[in-house]
Motif scaffolding. Structure first.
Motif, PDB file in Angstrom:
ATOM      1  N   VAL A 187       0.800  -1.026   0.003  1.00  0.00           N
ATOM      2  CA  VAL A 187       0.218   0.053  -0.040  1.00  0.00           C
ATOM      3  C   VAL A 187       0.783   1.191   0.144  1.00  0.00           C
ATOM      4  N   ARG A 188       1.942   1.282   0.740  1.00  0.00           N
ATOM      5  CA  ARG A 188       2.637   2.480   1.021  1.00  0.00           C
ATOM      6  C   ARG A 188       3.376   2.635  -0.447  1.00  0.00           C
ATOM      7  N   ARG A 189       3.785   1.672  -1.195  1.00  0.00           N
ATOM      8  CA  ARG A 189       4.256   1.899  -2.662  1.00  0.00           C
ATOM      9  C   ARG A 189       3.079   2.026  -3.673  1.00  0.00           C
ATOM     10  N   ASN A 190       1.831   1.580  -3.574  1.00  0.00           N
ATOM     11  CA  ASN A 190       0.876   1.741  -4.399  1.00  0.00           C
ATOM     12  C   ASN A 190      -0.318   2.552  -3.762  1.00  0.00           C
ATOM     13  N   PRO A 191      -0.186   3.814  -3.351  1.00  0.00           N
ATOM     14  CA  PRO A 191      -1.390   4.219  -2.401  1.00  0.00           C
ATOM     15  C   PRO A 191      -2.585   4.243  -2.767  1.00  0.00           C
ATOM     16  N   THR A 192      -2.865   4.523  -4.119  1.00  0.00           N
ATOM     17  CA  THR A 192      -4.269   4.578  -4.742  1.00  0.00           C
ATOM     18  C   THR A 192      -5.041   3.319  -4.296  1.00  0.00           C
ATOM     19  N   VAL A 193      -4.427   2.099  -4.132  1.00  0.00           N
ATOM     20  CA  VAL A 193      -5.530   0.856  -3.805  1.00  0.00           C
ATOM     21  C   VAL A 193      -5.778   1.027  -2.436  1.00  0.00           C
ATOM     22  N   ASN A 194      -5.416   2.150  -1.718  1.00  0.00           N
ATOM     23  CA  ASN A 194      -5.927   2.227  -0.189  1.00  0.00           C
ATOM     24  C   ASN A 194      -6.789   3.646  -0.376  1.00  0.00           C
ATOM     25  N   SER A 195      -7.901   3.495  -0.956  1.00  0.00           N
ATOM     26  CA  SER A 195      -8.749   4.694  -1.236  1.00  0.00           C
ATOM     27  C   SER A 195     -10.067   4.650  -0.971  1.00  0.00           C
ATOM     28  N   THR A 196     -10.888   5.453  -1.194  1.00  0.00           N
ATOM     29  CA  THR A 196     -12.159   5.504  -1.298  1.00  0.00           C
ATOM     30  C   THR A 196     -12.791   6.481  -2.245  1.00  0.00           C
ATOM     31  N   TRP A 197     -13.929   5.928  -3.007  1.00  0.00           N
ATOM     32  CA  TRP A 197     -14.454   6.642  -4.216  1.00  0.00           C
ATOM     33  C   TRP A 197     -15.617   7.337  -3.764  1.00  0.00           C
ATOM     34  N   THR A 198     -15.955   8.385  -4.040  1.00  0.00           N
ATOM     35  CA  THR A 198     -17.245   9.315  -4.106  1.00  0.00           C
ATOM     36  C   THR A 198     -17.376   9.886  -5.388  1.00  0.00           C
ATOM     37  N   ASP A 199     -18.635  10.466  -5.685  1.00  0.00           N
ATOM     38  CA  ASP A 199     -18.842  10.830  -7.128  1.00  0.00           C
ATOM     39  C   ASP A 199     -18.134  12.182  -7.273  1.00  0.00           C
ATOM     40  N   GLU A 200     -17.775  13.153  -6.012  1.00  0.00           N
ATOM     41  CA  GLU A 200     -17.136  14.173  -6.414  1.00  0.00           C
ATOM     42  C   GLU A 200     -15.577  14.006  -6.138  1.00  0.00           C
ATOM     43  N   GLU A 201     -14.801  13.045  -5.390  1.00  0.00           N
ATOM     44  CA  GLU A 201     -13.527  13.142  -5.551  1.00  0.00           C
ATOM     45  C   GLU A 201     -13.077  11.513  -4.966  1.00  0.00           C
ATOM     46  N   ILE A 202     -11.874  11.377  -5.010  1.00  0.00           N
ATOM     47  CA  ILE A 202     -11.236  10.284  -4.698  1.00  0.00           C
ATOM     48  C   ILE A 202     -10.535  10.563  -3.341  1.00  0.00           C
ATOM     49  N   ILE A 203     -10.639   9.702  -2.400  1.00  0.00           N
ATOM     50  CA  ILE A 203      -9.863  10.088  -1.048  1.00  0.00           C
ATOM     51  C   ILE A 203      -8.963   8.919  -0.830  1.00  0.00           C
ATOM     52  N   VAL A 204      -7.731   9.337  -0.964  1.00  0.00           N
ATOM     53  CA  VAL A 204      -6.545   8.299  -0.722  1.00  0.00           C
ATOM     54  C   VAL A 204      -6.208   8.484   0.785  1.00  0.00           C
ATOM     55  N   HIS A 205      -6.049   7.232   1.499  1.00  0.00           N
ATOM     56  CA  HIS A 205      -5.760   7.343   2.888  1.00  0.00           C
ATOM     57  C   HIS A 205      -4.276   6.908   3.243  1.00  0.00           C
ATOM     58  N   HIS A 206      -3.830   7.966   4.006  1.00  0.00           N
ATOM     59  CA  HIS A 206      -2.276   7.530   4.076  1.00  0.00           C
ATOM     60  C   HIS A 206      -2.102   6.967   5.626  1.00  0.00           C
ATOM     61  N   TYR A 207      -3.125   5.940   5.712  1.00  0.00           N
ATOM     62  CA  TYR A 207      -3.207   5.204   6.925  1.00  0.00           C
ATOM     63  C   TYR A 207      -3.935   3.902   6.515  1.00  0.00           C
ATOM     64  N   VAL A 208      -3.425   2.797   7.092  1.00  0.00           N
ATOM     65  CA  VAL A 208      -4.163   1.418   6.729  1.00  0.00           C
ATOM     66  C   VAL A 208      -4.982   1.070   8.032  1.00  0.00           C
ATOM     67  N   ASN A 209      -6.283   0.981   7.687  1.00  0.00           N
ATOM     68  CA  ASN A 209      -7.230   0.021   8.590  1.00  0.00           C
ATOM     69  C   ASN A 209      -7.482  -1.124   7.918  1.00  0.00           C
ATOM     70  N   LEU A 210      -6.680  -2.157   8.096  1.00  0.00           N
ATOM     71  CA  LEU A 210      -6.636  -3.442   7.503  1.00  0.00           C
ATOM     72  C   LEU A 210      -7.973  -4.442   7.943  1.00  0.00           C
ATOM     73  N   GLY A 211      -8.648  -4.647   6.874  1.00  0.00           N
ATOM     74  CA  GLY A 211      -9.699  -5.595   7.207  1.00  0.00           C
ATOM     75  C   GLY A 211      -9.382  -6.994   7.119  1.00  0.00           C
ATOM     76  N   ILE A 212     -10.039  -7.799   8.035  1.00  0.00           N
ATOM     77  CA  ILE A 212      -9.965  -9.225   7.725  1.00  0.00           C
ATOM     78  C   ILE A 212     -10.980 -10.091   7.513  1.00  0.00           C
ATOM     79  N   ALA A 213     -11.594 -10.492   6.442  1.00  0.00           N
ATOM     80  CA  ALA A 213     -12.785 -11.241   6.290  1.00  0.00           C
ATOM     81  C   ALA A 213     -12.751 -12.548   7.346  1.00  0.00           C
TER      82      ALA A 213
END
Length: 474
Positions: free
Chosen positions: A317-343
């Motif tokens: 993620v640190r090397r490819n930050p856009t995979v750690n993002s959220t999409w909205t219709d107005e903007e892309i929010i790139v998170h510079h922290y990781v809340n790592l989900g475990i299914a």
């Protein structure tokens, strides 16, 4: 004396209804402040509702198994004037509860017939309470212990048995089939196990007579029982049952299953998924896991390939930050922290709790956080706040013996990676075919944000760590 009605509260994130699972009190019972009244099931978790006041239970207004709306009166309590209003402060209806490491607070709406006064908030009852509906048991100094989920590799797959017992033997004693740690059969020596361990074995359906003891005095530890339960594999069909007499079974769509269905449909038909796959030689990861397990620094901590996978995800993620993002219709929010989900697969269905601020954790801290997360999820005690705010997810299909899969994105996230089973396969090394521990990684991305080149680089980075964990030292 005055009679009060306890209204079903919104226990977090705007939930509108809940099922009454099990009443913990009966009419005529004397109750105290913070005593658990009832266990409810929402779309996200099991929750124990405590009493905001002391008094005597009058009437249970809702039956077990019934689903009611938030704000519905579910129980009446008679209390003296001295008892009325004995509780802590409550947030407004619909607010999000604050969650700490022990438990979450829940809003308790109470109306008094005399003055319709809003009662204050009280905290949860004991997190280790044992319910007849769920298999769980508390161990001194730990949270309730459940059965296995998909958030950790099985011992058969990883060859790494569970740990973190209060009376765990030295790491070397946990190596499967080690001759000196094997206990004699129950027919020749008595079974040595403390009462909590016997209770855990009973809850998990484990016969102590067949459990290999690894305790320092030949006693059976919590790890031994959990390992035996894991070997039985709750995810594998042991027998083929007879056809039921009834021609059909109708299961109400509610609770977690309803929430899962809505989330998956929304994700699948909102985010355009693109999936990638890669085979990886995980031999060095398995060797690294073994070294960590034998390290004194990790004594008593569950270590599995999932830990290395988690670190690999954070690094990638640190090397490819856009995979750690959220999409909205107005903007892309790139998170510079990781809340790592475990299914995690639980008796109530699939949930995805996440480790907050995982990027700031050491390997040891992350191992402890993952263990606590999976134990809580297995027991059905994951709180709504623990499942919100995730940024990227791992799903461990390998625990089911699957090579890989095409995972669906967790709503609000744009990346998810599936860790497949790790098993010995033929692999070409320096022009020669050799047996290696191989796994397959599968990943899905939201193509609105993540293009093929970024997705490929990210998955290649994750694979690079699984192939050579020493890269984490960079």
């Amino acid at each position: 004396m005055s009679e009060s009605k306890f209204l079903l509260p919104d226990v977090g994130e705007g939930l509108t209804e809940a099922e009454i699972v099990e009443w913990k009190v009966a009419p005529g019972d004397t109750i105290t402040v913070n005593q658990v009244l009832v266990e409810i099931e929402t779309a996200k978790s099991l929750v124990e509702l405590p009493s905001p006041f002391a008094g005597t239970v009058g009437e249970l207004l809702v039956s077990e198994g019934q689903t009611v709306d938030v704000g519905t009166a579910i129980i009446t309590v008679s209390s003296s004037s001295a008892d009325a209003g004995v509780a802590l402060g409550a947030p407004a209806h619909g607010s999000t509860p604050e969650v700490d490491e022990a438990a979450a607070d829940t809003a308790a709406s109470v109306s008094h017939e005399a003055d319709e006064k809003q009662a204050p908030l009280v905290g949860y009852g004991s997190t280790g309470h044992v319910s007849s509906r769920r298999r769980r048991v508390t161990h001194p100094g730990t949270s309730a212990v459940p059965v296995a989920t998909d958030a950790t590799q099985t011992e058969t797959q990883t060859q790494m048995p569970p740990s973190h017992a209060a009376h765990a033997a030295p790491p070397t004693q946990h190596i499967p089939n080690r001759p000196e740690t094997a206990a004699a059969p129950a027919s020749s020596v008595p079974v040595i196990a403390k009462p909590p361990i016997r209770k855990l074995a009973k809850d998990l359906g484990v016969d102590l007579a067949v459990v290999t003891a690894t305790g320092p005095i030949g006693d059976i530890t919590r790890d031994d029982v959990l390992r035996e339960a894991t070997q039985a594999s709750v995810f594998r069909n042991i027998q083929t049952p007879e056809w039921p007499d009834a021609r059909e079974e109708r299961i109400p769509v509610k609770g977690v299953r309803k929430a899962i269905a809505q989330a998956m449909v929304s994700s699948a038909f909102t985010a355009p998924h693109v999936s990638l796959f890669v085979d990886v030689d995980a031999t060095r990861t398995m060797e690294f896991v073994k070294r960590l397990k034998n390290s004194p620094d990790f004594a008593g901590i569950k270590v599995s390939p999932l830990l290395i996978m988690a670190k690999a995800m954070i690094w990638a993620v640190r090397r490819n930050p856009t995979v750690n993002s959220t999409w909205t219709d107005e903007e892309i929010i790139v998170h510079h922290y990781v809340n790592l989900g475990i299914a995690a697969a639980t008796p109530r269905g699939l949930i995805v709790p996440n480790v907050k601020e995982a990027q700031a954790m050491s390997l040891l801290e992350l191992a402890g956080a993952l263990e606590q997360l999976t134990l809580t999820a297995r027991d059905g005690r994951t709180q709504p706040a623990d499942m919100s705010g995730g940024t990227i997810t791992i799903t461990n299909v390998g625990v089911f013996g699957m090579d890989t899969g095409t995972p669906i994105l967790n709503p609000g996230e744009v990346g998810i990676v599936a860790l497949g089973t790790i098993k010995q396969k033929p692999w070409v090394v320096d022009g020669e075919v050799r047996p290696r521990m191989v796994t397959t990684l599968g990943a899905s991305f939201d193509h609105r944000i993540v293009d093929g080149d970024v997705a490929s680089r990210f998955l290649a980075d994750v694979a690079a760590i699984i192939e050579e964990p020493a890269l984490l030292l960079d």
